[in-house]
Design an enzyme around this catalytic site. Structure first.
Site, mmCIF file in Angstrom:
data_model
loop_
_atom_site.group_PDB
_atom_site.id
_atom_site.type_symbol
_atom_site.label_atom_id
_atom_site.label_comp_id
_atom_site.label_asym_id
_atom_site.label_seq_id
_atom_site.Cartn_x
_atom_site.Cartn_y
_atom_site.Cartn_z
ATOM 1 N N CYS A 212 2.247 -1.270 -5.275
ATOM 2 C CA CYS A 212 3.513 -0.622 -5.630
ATOM 3 C C CYS A 212 3.566 0.867 -5.313
ATOM 4 C CB CYS A 212 3.796 -0.832 -7.112
ATOM 5 S SG CYS A 212 4.115 -2.548 -7.553
ATOM 6 N N HIS B 37 6.532 4.318 -9.040
ATOM 7 C CA HIS B 37 5.725 3.405 -9.850
ATOM 8 C C HIS B 37 5.316 4.013 -11.178
ATOM 9 C CE1 HIS B 37 2.953 0.194 -10.861
ATOM 10 N NE2 HIS B 37 2.028 1.103 -11.114
#
Length: 898
Positions: free
Chosen positions: A487, A541
């Site tokens: 991510c 993230h």
């Protein structure tokens, strides 16, 4: 065009700036009280251990300088290290900007060093002794530059500086003097020891000399032995006294030359010494008051109320703008300090309410520190924290953060750190020539977490009518690749336009904002060009999402429903199912069918919040990003979506016999591989047939749920008639294995993890609904959106605009895609994807080569096949060139991808 090497560039820069300055470097100009000469005297690691700061050591010359000027009692270094601190001092830029964190570095790109600023204003610039120190010392030019070693046989820097003062008293000069440690006679007089205590509950990362094996671990330091600490302090006092003698030599020259009313003298120490107050730490670059508080004295012309100290906050990065103002020069742009001239005029003034510092840990990750009137707060990249109350604990012996005290205070101090760390937006762009509608096109960016190409529009039996509709309205990219199948690095690369090699970001735990200094995040570029920017949900993230800068920023919308114990959304942090992958294992805990309505699920609320924002901000250009949490594990969705898929009807991907036999162990392992070059053997984390079918049905249910939430947003687009002036992008941040190779996870260099959906819908798009097979990278999205919106591209973007493919889906001349994975021994797995092949190289020497035309499932590793040796060699060269180009770009010598 290649960049001019730093040293050459600086040599060319000063004459050019001189032509633009108010006073050029023509005939010598004498100093005056209004435009004085400048002397900067730098000491190394002295801190405030001086007589004028209340220390017992005798420093009569420095004390005299303080009586003649302004002593700054709360001045702080930006880095507890000599080289990093001095580079900041001489460039006016913080270490986060210079990139100097205690390691040798040449000239700082795009910085105009302090002496060049004075040279441009007509000053003779001279250096004696170490000023920048390290590799940077030889990177800059001076009219006079002398290395004056402090030995009995060679004139000291102080004596040589005195000679230059005598010789140039009648002309403007800027003299930087680096006083080195002279051999002290004896070890100093016995000293009275201040109180010392054992330091408990301090993060290990704060003091450990090497990488900390367990994030968040705390440790204790025992006090140094009394005799050891007494000897350390006595030796330091002897050193400081010797330095004071050198300062006296310079002051005598100023007395002889009668320059005091026509000179500004700055005495500064680059940081404070660590003298064992907290015990036997094995490193000195510590974020304590002891190592960061330092001496700063400004004397001579322009100081009002001399001899009166100030307890207002100051930072060493403030010296540059202060001297520019005192020297009568034009104000410099881009500096990160604040002029201290108000404090030189009035010691009771205030120029800032907090000071900041950083220290590098664990391969360059930064610990951050903020000091206010009462508190010091330190935040470390492994999540550790320190909080010290200086009203009650001026020696910083009690870490309140470790005891759970002061969470409200910590949040306030974290906000100060985050606000300072945000990248300033670039200057407003010049308006583009009028073409088409007067209103700039809006942008709606929809990012789904762990979304694979298992969608209806990509040919899979998944019910995704809304995403399919988007694909029919725009351009579907059939071969779009993330730069890292994880991510944070994928999203940061996408949103900055920088390759992960440039960011040096490979996992979710590192602070991405530390790595992205100098970038212009995508939303900030649009904000600088007049757009309203909004984020709802996950775009960056984790906790780093909250540190991104938007006009409106929301993670969760409304109260969350209360799930059953242990089933909170996204609580499952594993990358996949490997931990429970024994054949026939119970994997049902990885998904949950709820009784909620769509609008009661977090992603349902996010979609409806964005629909409301679209209506609210419809009149003006906007850049909105909607980050859905699904289909990331856990697979949580209302029951009606689970009812769409019968596990018995799922076609789960089988694991061919022997599939793992030619896959390098390092390609899958999440820990160090015992034997470099080894292959996997036996079954690799597979479930039985029934478990695979149930898992696939649950994942499909979650995808159909989130597709319905996309539909909520598309309905708002319809109702508000936004399609004619809105660019819509939908993508997954990376892929996810759904049983291929027996895997249920991301973070590999196989096609299933690296490849993800990408759909772009734009006003005026040609050949709508026609997909392209050209290989693209998510990195390409930033320049594409800038081009579609008619905005100038920020310097340094490393992707390639997709406009040619939006105009013509069959367009060629595309580059391959590069994807990386952080491997345990010792560094990076690197993979390149071309039209036919995927070639992957691992740091233990393992290789993979797959012919994706003949073998789209990557079932046979051809790396050792003689028939494909030439292909492997060519792909290896391509991989090396692509990776090297990105690394060269970090140094500013070339732009990758041009």
């Amino acid at each position: 065009m290649p960049r001019v090497p730093a040293k050459t560039r600086v040599m060319l820069l000063a004459p050019l700036v001189s032509l633009l300055a108010a006073a050029g470097p023509g005939a010598p100009v004498p100093p005056t009280p209004e435009r004085p000469s400048v002397i900067v005297i730098t000491l190394s690691g002295v801190g405030t251990r001086l007589g004028c700061y209340g220390a017992a050591v005798k420093t009569p010359n420095i004390d005299r300088l303080a009586r003649m000027g302004r002593r700054f009692d709360q001045a702080y270094a930006q880095y507890p290290d000599r080289e990093a601190s001095r580079v900041s001092l001489m460039t006016g830029l913080r270490p986060e900007k210079t990139g100097v964190f205690g390691e040798p570095k040449d000239a700082v790109e795009d910085a105009v060093p302090l002496q060049d600023r004075f040279h441009a204003g007509g000053f003779l610039i001279e250096r004696v002794g170490p000023v920048f120190t390290g590799a940077a010392e030889g990177a800059y030019t001076w009219d006079v530059a002398e290395e004056a070693a402090d030995t009995a046989d060679t004139p000291s820097a102080a004596r040589r500086a005195a000679a230059l003062i005598d010789a140039n008293r009648e002309r403007l000069f800027f003299l930087a003097v680096g006083l080195s440690d002279m051999p002290a006679s004896g070890s100093g007089s016995p000293v009275t020891l201040p109180k010392a205590e054992a330091l408990g509950d301090i993060p290990a990362i704060a003091i450990s000399p090497s990488r900390v094996d367990r994030p968040g671990r705390t440790t204790h330091l025992a006090p140094l032995a009394v005799e050891a600490r007494r000897a350390l302090l006595a030796s330091e006092d002897a050193r400081v006294a010797a330095l004071d003698g050198q300062v006296g030599v310079i002051l005598e020259a100023l007395d002889r030359s009668k320059l005091w009313d026509r000179v500004t003298v700055v005495l500064v120490s680059d940081h404070g010494p660590y003298l064992g107050e907290h015990g036997g730490a094995q490193r000195k670059d510590l974020l304590f008051e002891e190592t960061l508080r330092t001496s700063l004295i400004v004397s001579g012309a322009g100081v009002r109320e001399p001899g009166v100290g100030t307890d207002a906050f100051a930072e060493l990065v403030d010296v540059y703008p202060t001297l520019v103002e005192l020297g009568g020069l034009r104000r410099a742009r881009g500096l990160q300090g604040t002029s201290l001239v108000p404090l030189i005029r009035d010691p009771k003034a205030t120029v800032k309410t907090a000071v900041f510092a950083v220290a590098a840990r664990d391969a360059g990750y930064l610990g951050r520190s903020v000091r206010t009137d009462r508190y010091r707060y330190n935040e470390w990249p492994d999540g550790s924290e320190e909080l010290y109350d200086h009203d009650k604990d001026p020696s910083e012996w009690t870490n309140l953060a470790a005891r759970g005290d002061g969470r409200g205070t910590i949040q306030e101090l974290k906000a100060l750190l985050d606000e300072r760390d945000r990248t300033a937006p670039p200057p407003p762009a010049q308006p583009a020539p009028s073409q088409g509608p007067a209103k700039k096109p809006n942008v709606l960016l929809i990012v789904l977490d762990d979304l694979t190409v298992h969608l209806g529009c990509y040919g899979y039996p998944v019910k995704t009518p809304n995403i399919d509709r988007l694909a029919s309205m725009g351009r579907r990219f059939d071969r779009a690749y993330a730069q890292v199948a994880m991510c944070s690095p994928s999203r940061m690369s996408l949103m900055t336009g920088w390759r992960p090699e440039r960011l040096d970001l490979w996992n979710n735990s590192a602070n991405p904002w530390d790595r992205a200094r100098g970038s212009v995040p995508l939303q900030e570029h649009f904000h600088a060009n007049g757009y309203f920017t909004a984020r709802v949900g996950k775009v960056y993230h984790g906790k780093w999402n909250e540190r991104s800068l938007w006009d409106l920023s929301e993670s969760d919308v409304g109260p969350l429903p209360t799930p059953p114990p242990g089933s909170a959304e996204d609580a499952q942090a594993t990358a996949g199912f490997e931990a429970d992958s024994d054949a026939g294992g119970d994997v049902s805990r990885f998904w949950l069918a709820t009784e909620n309505a769509d609008a009661d699920e977090p992603d349902g609320r996010r979609a409806r919040r964005v629909a409301h924002l679209l209506e609210e901000h419809r009149p003006n250009p906007f850049f909105m990003a909607l980050g859905f949490a699904k289909p990331h594990l856990r697979w949580v969705a209302p029951r009606k979506y689970f009812d769409l898929y019968s596990p018995e009807q799922m076609e789960a991907v089988p694991s061919p016999p022997g599939d793992a036999d030619d896959i390098p162990a390092i390609a899958i392992a999440n820990s160090r591989v015992d034997r470099p070059g080894a292959f996997l053997s036996g079954k690799q984390g597979d479930f039985d047939e029934a478990a695979r079918r149930r898992a696939l049905a649950a994942q499909y249910a979650c995808v159909s749920f989130v597709d319905a939430q996309v539909g909520v947003v598309l309905e708002a687009m319809d109702r508000l008639k936004l399609w004619d002036d809105t660019i819509v992008v939908l993508l997954g941040d990376h892929g996810f294995h759904l049983g291929e190779h027996g895997l249920w996870r991301k973070d590999t260099l196989f096609e299933e993890a690296a490849r993800a959906p990408l759909i772009v819908v734009a006003p005026g798009l040609k050949k709508r609904g026609v997909a392209t097979r050209s290989i693209v990278e998510f990195l390409d999205l930033y320049p594409t959106l800038a081009d579609l919106a008619g905005l100038p591209r920020p310097a340094g973007l490393q992707g390639t605009s997709l406009l040619p493919l939006l105009d013509e889906p069959s367009a060629k001349d595309r580059r391959p895609a590069f994807t990386f994975r952080l491997a345990a021994p010792p560094r990076l797995g690197r993979s390149v994807r071309t039209d036919r092949y995927r070639f992957t190289e691992w740091p233990d020497g393992s290789r993979e080569l797959y012919d994706l035309v003949a073998d789209p499932g990557e079932g046979t590793n051809l790396a050792a096949a003689t028939l494909h040796a030439a292909a492997a060699a060519n792909l290896k060269t391509l991989l090396d060139k692509g990776f090297a180009a990105a690394l060269v770009d970090v140094k500013g010598d070339a732009r990758a991808g041009k």
